[in-house]
Design an enzyme around this catalytic site. Structure first.
Site, short mmCIF file in Angstrom:
data_model
loop_
_atom_site.label_atom_id
_atom_site.label_comp_id
_atom_site.label_asym_id
_atom_site.label_seq_id
_atom_site.Cartn_x
_atom_site.Cartn_y
_atom_site.Cartn_z
N GLU A 95 -21.30 6.29 -41.25
CA GLU A 95 -20.91 5.06 -40.55
C GLU A 95 -20.06 4.21 -41.47
OE1 GLU A 95 -23.86 2.42 -38.79
OE2 GLU A 95 -25.24 4.12 -38.60
N GLU A 144 -21.07 -2.60 -28.43
CA GLU A 144 -22.40 -2.35 -27.88
C GLU A 144 -23.02 -3.69 -27.50
OE1 GLU A 144 -24.68 1.19 -29.58
OE2 GLU A 144 -23.45 0.57 -31.28
N LYS A 198 -26.90 -4.67 -28.35
CA LYS A 198 -27.47 -4.60 -29.70
C LYS A 198 -28.06 -5.95 -30.09
CE LYS A 198 -26.19 -2.17 -33.11
NZ LYS A 198 -25.52 -1.54 -34.28
N GLU A 230 -22.56 -7.89 -34.78
CA GLU A 230 -23.04 -6.51 -34.61
C GLU A 230 -22.57 -5.90 -33.29
OE1 GLU A 230 -24.83 -4.67 -36.63
OE2 GLU A 230 -25.82 -6.01 -38.06
#
Length: 347
Positions: free
Chosen positions: A268, A319, A322, A328
């Site tokens: 990642e 996303e 999340k 994030e």
């Protein structure tokens, strides 16, 4: 630099075999993978996702869980996969018979996609820091899975490892001082032994963005974004970016434990486009674009020049569901309509 030798491990396994792995590594460019996180309720249909991936020349995808809904659309696409095995499954695999691991692999993965598409199994994610309860089960589960793959004739094709946060290093700067947290060595050392025996890579999650945000007094934005005009020297090696420095810190840390030549795969890395300080499409392009360029040009790092680092960029889409800080939820490289959030290329 002095190389420490673990006297209880065979010298051939510890040094010659990993060295041959490095020497045999192809000199061509390293394909760039992308993580496909699915913690969102508004993702495009699976058929659209596959089209986005293939039309942009992306040949490798990381899936964090082996669930049928996520896996099945990739069947027959030719896209290589890194598939995550959830932390909570580790006790069952570690304590079970080899047949338990065989059944789990066949039921959860190989019933959905052909083994020929599976490049890596990432066993657990950041277990040593995020889910410490499962730490004791990590290496036993990996070894059971390896025996299962051997039984199925797949051990040479599919490599097993486990992804770790960069914070498993207690010292990461300068890179040559790289040191694993001593409290984690009871698990990390047998894991490295397994990786050395099987030619599998150490998997690490590297985020210069968070290093910059949390240490702005000491880390410059230019250094995080590959824009530093002057290199910082460490044992005659020049570092002009944090990505290289972090990867090399892991290499030095492994050598300090007596393991030389284990490859590193960055499972990642990425930069957000919104949600916080320094989060923008411009900075995301600067960071991710340079990561892609380094892999495609097989640049390697100062300690391992010419040995391209395999990376998986985070993330395919934002996303929305999340948790954590707002930032994030904004790592997506593509918008939900399939257009790029910024003009990055993958080949």
């Amino acid at each position: 630099m002095m190389i420490l030798v673990r006297m209880n491990a065979p010298i051939i396994l510890q040094f010659v075999t990993p060295l041959l792995i490095l020497l045999a590594k192809p000199t061509g460019s390293v394909p760039v993978g992308v993580c496909y996180g699915r913690v969102a309720s508004n993702l495009p249909p699976s058929s659209d996702v596959i089209n986005i991936i293939k039309s942009n020349g992306i040949s490798r995808i990381r899936l964090f869980n082996a669930d049928p809904e996520g896996l099945r659309p990739f069947s027959g696409t030719g896209i290589e996969l890194m598939i995550g095995i959830p932390n909570e499954v580790l006790p069952t695999l570690a304590n079970g018979m080899i047949s338990t691991s065989i059944n789990w692999l066949q039921s959860n993965i190989f019933s959905q996609v052909s083994p020929t598409q599976v490049r890596y199994l990432a066993v657990g994610n950041e277990v040593l820091l995020k889910d410490t309860f499962y730490s004791q089960y990590l290496v036993p589960a990996i070894r059971k899975l390896h025996l299962a793959l051997q039984t199925l004739g797949l051990a040479d094709k599919i490599k097993l490892s486990s992804a770790h946060a960069a914070s498993v290093l207690s010292i990461s700067y300068p890179p040559s001082s790289g040191l694993f947290d001593p409290n984690l060595l009871s698990v990390m050392t047998p894991l490295l032994q397994f990786l050395s025996e099987t030619g599998a890579p150490l998997m690490v999650n590297v985020y210069p963005f968070f290093s910059y945000i949390n240490n702005m007094r000491y880390v410059s934005l230019d250094y995080a974004l590959f824009k530093s005009p002057f290199p910082e020297f460490d044992q005659s090696l020049g570092y002009d970016n944090m990505f290289d420095a972090t990867v090399d810190a892991f290499i030095y840390a492994m050598e300090r434990e007596g393991f030389v030549g284990i490859p590193v795969v960055v499972t990642e890395t990425g930069w957000p486009t919104a949600g916080g300080n320094a989060a923008s499409a411009e900075n995301a392009l600067a960071y991710n674009g340079n990561v892609v360029k380094r892999s495609l040009n097989n640049l390697g790092t100062p300690k391992r020049p010419g040995i391209g680092v395999e990376v998986f960029l985070f993330d395919l889409f934002d996303e929305s569901d999340k948790g954590g800080e707002e930032v994030e939820r904004h790592f997506g490289i593509f918008k939900l309509d399939g257009h790029k959030a910024y003009e990055i290329g993958f080949n």
